[in-house]
Design a protein around this motif. Structure first.
Motif, mmCIF file in Angstrom:
data_model
loop_
_atom_site.group_PDB
_atom_site.id
_atom_site.type_symbol
_atom_site.label_atom_id
_atom_site.label_comp_id
_atom_site.label_asym_id
_atom_site.label_seq_id
_atom_site.Cartn_x
_atom_site.Cartn_y
_atom_site.Cartn_z
ATOM 1 N N THR A 68 23.523 -29.005 -13.943
ATOM 2 C CA THR A 68 24.478 -29.955 -13.373
ATOM 3 C C THR A 68 23.944 -30.735 -12.179
ATOM 4 O O THR A 68 24.427 -31.828 -11.886
ATOM 5 N N SER A 69 22.970 -30.192 -11.453
ATOM 6 C CA SER A 69 22.476 -30.882 -10.257
ATOM 7 C C SER A 69 21.348 -31.870 -10.539
ATOM 8 O O SER A 69 20.841 -32.518 -9.624
ATOM 9 N N ILE A 70 20.945 -32.022 -11.789
ATOM 10 C CA ILE A 70 19.785 -32.854 -12.120
ATOM 11 C C ILE A 70 20.110 -34.340 -11.973
ATOM 12 O O ILE A 70 21.075 -34.851 -12.553
ATOM 13 N N THR A 71 19.302 -35.034 -11.194
ATOM 14 C CA THR A 71 19.388 -36.490 -11.065
ATOM 15 C C THR A 71 18.335 -37.135 -11.960
ATOM 16 O O THR A 71 17.514 -36.444 -12.576
ATOM 17 N N GLU A 72 18.357 -38.460 -11.992
ATOM 18 C CA GLU A 72 17.366 -39.181 -12.798
ATOM 19 C C GLU A 72 15.947 -38.858 -12.332
ATOM 20 O O GLU A 72 15.035 -38.656 -13.143
ATOM 21 N N GLN A 73 15.756 -38.780 -11.006
ATOM 22 C CA GLN A 73 14.424 -38.479 -10.473
ATOM 23 C C GLN A 73 14.016 -37.036 -10.813
ATOM 24 O O GLN A 73 12.856 -36.774 -11.141
ATOM 25 N N ASP A 74 14.989 -36.107 -10.722
ATOM 26 C CA ASP A 74 14.684 -34.715 -11.085
ATOM 27 C C ASP A 74 14.227 -34.621 -12.539
ATOM 28 O O ASP A 74 13.283 -33.889 -12.859
ATOM 29 N N TRP A 75 14.910 -35.318 -13.404
ATOM 30 C CA TRP A 75 14.565 -35.278 -14.826
ATOM 31 C C TRP A 75 13.149 -35.796 -15.059
ATOM 32 O O TRP A 75 12.378 -35.216 -15.827
ATOM 33 N N MET A 76 12.806 -36.869 -14.360
ATOM 34 C CA MET A 76 11.480 -37.464 -14.532
ATOM 35 C C MET A 76 10.376 -36.527 -14.044
ATOM 36 O O MET A 76 9.262 -36.541 -14.574
ATOM 37 N N ARG A 77 10.698 -35.702 -13.054
ATOM 38 C CA ARG A 77 9.663 -34.808 -12.506
ATOM 39 C C ARG A 77 9.415 -33.589 -13.377
ATOM 40 O O ARG A 77 8.421 -32.884 -13.207
ATOM 41 N N ARG A 78 10.329 -33.297 -14.294
ATOM 42 C CA ARG A 78 10.186 -32.097 -15.120
ATOM 43 C C ARG A 78 9.186 -32.333 -16.252
ATOM 44 O O ARG A 78 9.105 -33.433 -16.804
#
Length: 644
Positions: A583-593
């Motif tokens: 639930t805490s994932i942002t667009e930037q978080d997703w890109m870093r994974r």
């Protein structure tokens, strides 16, 4: 003529020439007030004792119907001085006015239910009149436990002393919230350091119940029956174990026929292999050889297992669709009328990974466990044959089956080292014979002893049996949730704060669960598309487009201007007291994974979607908190751990 006048004239002419049923005139639907800072969540209140619905915001205004039952749930459409304009749902508009001081704001969808005392090996929970009384007990005594025990004894005896700090006590027998619906909504919550240096929460709660109260039965165990479904791997290596199960059942049949439990224990039989689309000669994916019912006897089981043979051809890979077999065992049987419900899984292979596809249900082990226990009231057992051929699969299979068969005190998992036939037969004999013995004891009115300091297989089964008996007694004796309006409690055992006393749950309407399920599907679809294209940059953009279309339907409760996946799934997830990897994932978080990290999250979400779908399509899970509510406004509760 000015352009805006031409447009107005054209619109007027269009209305005149269209048939009445096609005229573009639509009444504006009035919405309840929104919770401050939210775009999709509405203000709700719970009525106190003595609340009356009136035609106007005046104490002398005409009453609408009789005095409202305490804990009636309303949506707030308007606030005027000390009055609230309310309605029973979020779509039909207000139906009258109630006094604000005859209600309590319910700002969150978090509730608690009592954990089964037998499963968690704890004593009954106390509910206190106020926070100060509870705090004085916990922090004002050097030795809390004797004080708690004295209060519990007095509360159970119905103490009415004016200075008695306890207002109510948890019922003696357990009320299963999935079978007898009640709510303990959290009104306030505070983190606290408890005795024993354990962190817990002080909770102020209200009590809501929609339970029927049947007349107590003179013999509460007169209809107590056990249903057992064996789910057996029938791939090419399994004939010796099928044969030993048949021989065990022959012995069990003899025991049953000589005892008083003839009609009290019933059996079912399911086999599983792999999807026929990848193994065309495998004959079947899952198959019910004997449907569990009120008449499926041990003799019928013995006849049915004669027809169960191992496959004549090998299956690709080592893992088989054991979860598909479990789902077949649940959905292909009639579990109604059984107070004790068991599935016994027998396999030498781990469950086929969801990532490989071709599975009957894409649920992961944790969701399977919840589906069995909390949705269906079924206790799972797993017998894992650790044969030499599967040595590279043993660790994965054990992790999976421990999760599927997890209990509050461990796991109903048994490993048969080297696939030893005698060891396997002994485990089947012991399990079945103990179930028969416990059934016999129940017939005589004996409640199983807790055996708290013993973690053997037999002790764990006895605790599970005791838990089932407490649920059965709660129904048979008309047990109700505490009949109080407001009280304070802690979320852990007062005797041993390391033990959880409460199960934290989220209340969802059917519309909210549908939105959660469908937005989660959009996340999965868009993410998998990005993963396949090796370009996840467009994931959030495509997801916003999909959610924007969904948000046009007001029943969807979706919002397209989200920043995190949690907000996309629903604003009611924002303030839940838990940490989620999704639930805490942002667009930037997703890109870093990394790709594998993204895939792992998506597989978890796919499993939960399957769980939501099964809850959504289970009619008995949905309760109306107000007469006349539309289907989408009916509610259920889900364990907090099953939220995304």
């Amino acid at each position: 003529m000015p352009r805006h006048l031409l447009q107005s004239l054209w619109a007027a002419c269009l209305i005149l020439i269209l048939p009445p049923t096609l005229a573009p005139v639509q009444a504006q639907v009035r919405e309840p007030l929104k919770i401050e800072g939210r775009q999709t969540l509405f203000q709700r209140v719970i009525t106190r004792t003595g609340a009356t619905l009136r035609t106007a915001p005046q104490p002398t205004a005409q009453a609408i119907g009789r005095t409202l039952d305490p804990f009636t749930l309303f949506y707030v459409y308007e606030r005027s001085n000390r009055w609230l304009n309310v309605g029973p749902n979020a779509r039909s508009g207000p139906t009258g006015w109630i006094e604000a001081d005859k209600s309590i704001d319910w700002k969150q969808s978090i509730v608690v239910a009592f954990n089964n005392p037998a499963s968690f090996q704890r004593e009954r929970t106390l509910l206190f009149k106020n926070r100060e009384a509870m705090d004085q007990l916990i922090h004002g005594n050097t030795d809390v436990v004797p004080q708690v025990q004295a209060l519990r004894t007095a509360a159970a005896e119905g103490s009415s002393r004016p200075d008695f700090p306890v207002v109510s006590i948890e019922p003696k027998n357990h009320i299963d919230i999935d079978q007898s619906f009640y709510l303990l909504p959290i009104l306030n919550a505070e983190r606290q350091l408890l005795h024993g240096n354990v962190r817990g929460r002080y909770l102020e709660i209200a009590s809501i119940t929609k339970q029927e109260t049947p007349a107590p039965q003179s013999d509460p165990f007169q209809n107590f029956k056990a249903g057992i479904v064996f789910v057996i791997d029938t791939t090419i290596s399994m004939d010796p174990y099928i044969d030993r199960t048949r021989k065990a059942m022959e012995r069990i049949r003899t025991v049953i026929e000589r005892s008083d439990v003839k009609d009290r224990v019933r059996f079912g039989l399911v086999g599983f292999r792999q999807d026929m689309s990848i193994s065309p000669r495998i004959e079947y994916h899952t198959k019910t050889f004997l449907k569990l019912s009120q008449t499926s006897s041990a003799q019928q089981f013995s006849q049915a297992i004669q027809n169960m043979k191992q496959a004549s051809v090998p299956t690709p890979g080592f893992d088989e669709d054991s979860i598909g077999g479990i789902v077949e065992g649940v959905e292909g049987s009639d579990w109604s009328g059984f107070g004790a419900r068991f599935i016994i899984l027998i396999t030498d292979a781990g469950p086929r990974p969801v990532t490989m596809g071709h599975v009957r249900s894409p649920m992961l082990p944790e969701q399977v466990n919840s589906y069995l226990k909390e949705s269906r009231g079924i206790i799972p057992f797993a017998i894992h044959l650790k044969t030499p051929a599967g040595r590279n699969d043993h660790a994965y299979a054990e992790r999976s089956y421990r999760a599927i068969s997890a209990t509050a005190s461990g796991s109903n998992y048994s490993a048969i080292d080297n696939g030893d036939l005698d060891g396997f037969q002994n485990r089947i004999d012991a399990l079945a014979e103990q179930i028969i013995d416990l059934t016999n004891q129940s017939m005589r009115g004996v409640v199983a002893a807790p055996r708290p300091d013993d973690n053997s297989d037999s002790a764990r089964l006895q605790r599970e049996w005791r838990a089932l008996q407490l649920v059965h007694l709660g129904r048979a004796q008309g047990e109700r949730a505490p009949d109080v309006f407001r009280a304070w409690m802690i979320d852990r055992s007062l005797d041993d704060p390391a033990v959880e006393a409460l199960d934290v749950r989220v209340v969802l309407t059917r519309n909210q669960l549908a939105t959660l399920r469908d937005v989660a599907r959009s996340i999965v679809d868009k993410a998998e598309g990005g993963l396949q294209e090796m370009d996840s940059r467009s994931f959030f953009t495509q997801l916003r487009e999909a959610v924007a279309i969904m948000a046009r339907d007001p029943t969807r409760l979706a919002r397209a201007d989200f920043e995190t996946l949690g907000d996309a799934l629903g604003e009611y997830l924002r303030d839940l007291p838990y940490d989620s990897p999704i639930t805490s994932i942002t667009e930037q978080d997703w890109m870093r994974r990394t790709g594998p990290q993204q895939r792992a999250l998506i597989e978890t979400l796919k499993s939960k979607i399957e769980f939501y779908e099964r809850i959504y399509n289970t009619p008995q899970k949905w309760i109306s908190l107000h007469d006349g509510l539309p289907d989408g406004e009916r509610v259920t509760t889900l364990p907090l751990r099953q939220m995304p």
